[in-house]
Design an enzyme around this catalytic site. Sequence first.
Site, PDB file in Angstrom:
ATOM      1  N   ASP A  15       0.862  -1.166   0.000  1.00 57.59           N
ATOM      2  CA  ASP A  15       0.000   0.000   0.000  1.00 57.59           C
ATOM      3  C   ASP A  15       0.910   1.229   0.000  1.00 57.59           C
ATOM      4  O   ASP A  15       2.111   1.120   0.274  1.00 57.59           O
ATOM      5  CB  ASP A  15      -0.880  -0.038   1.253  1.00 57.59           C
ATOM      6  CG  ASP A  15      -1.771   1.170   1.370  1.00 57.59           C
ATOM      7  OD1 ASP A  15      -2.556   1.432   0.439  1.00 57.59           O
ATOM      8  OD2 ASP A  15      -1.663   1.876   2.389  1.00 57.59           O
ATOM      9  N   ASP A  17      -0.197   5.151   0.979  1.00 54.38           N
ATOM     10  CA  ASP A  17      -0.453   6.098   2.068  1.00 54.38           C
ATOM     11  C   ASP A  17      -0.496   5.375   3.412  1.00 54.38           C
ATOM     12  O   ASP A  17      -1.300   4.460   3.605  1.00 54.38           O
ATOM     13  CB  ASP A  17      -1.793   6.808   1.851  1.00 54.38           C
ATOM     14  CG  ASP A  17      -1.822   7.615   0.572  1.00 54.38           C
ATOM     15  OD1 ASP A  17      -1.748   8.836   0.639  1.00 54.38           O
ATOM     16  OD2 ASP A  17      -1.926   6.994  -0.521  1.00 54.38           O
TER      17      ASP A  17
END
Length: 242
Positions: A15, A17
């Site tokens: 991922d 953020d």
Amino acid sequence: MSGAAMRLLRLVMFDLDGTLVATAGEIQDAVNDTLQQFGLPLVDEQQVQDWIGHGTRTLLAQALAFATRSSAHRVRASDSFETLAAEFARHYGRRCGTRSRPYPHVREVLGELRGRGVKLAVVTNKEQAFTDIVLRQHGLTPLLDAVLSGDTAPAKKPDPAGLRACMAAFGAAPPECLLVGDSSIDVAAARAAGVAVWAVTYGYNMGQPIAEAAPDRVLDDLRPLLGLGAQQGCPAPDAHAA
């Protein structure tokens, strides 16, 4: 599928953020730029952190719902939402990379894994234009083999389609893959795709402790990934070990 089921690590998906880069501050700036432009109350960084996860349009809808004392569904159905979203995109494009920072050890871990022949990818719900700016601004683009974003993947997480598309692109089977994220969204996507999932403690998980999502391992930083390599399987970690 647990880490114990992995045989040969070929692909690590991340991922963005809250996992590789701390972005909440500059997203808050862009949200507040937009709210201020339209005479609406501003939001704080903790609120923005709690809204991160489903992409910037959803985050903006939540911010607008808070500022107008409405619901996100009502905001998105309004005639003004597309105008507001376009202004937010303009502000965020200007703010991207200005107040974000990679988390400690991110560059060294990505560089070491890639040097060992492990394929590295980002699978994020963030839109491609913003993803590209953040990765480029922080020198992460050359360390990655692929990037799938919220508007370029077949579907957003927790739908597993993006993870599956990434695995297919590299010819990697689920037991050869690992997802590293920061939220229950990532854990759900990994479970649906049949891949092991490790999660960081420092990210954005809608204000909830990540251990509650029961990933295969909880990490304080990415350095435990250096215990893995192209010729190693993923050990069977305790689900709450840091």
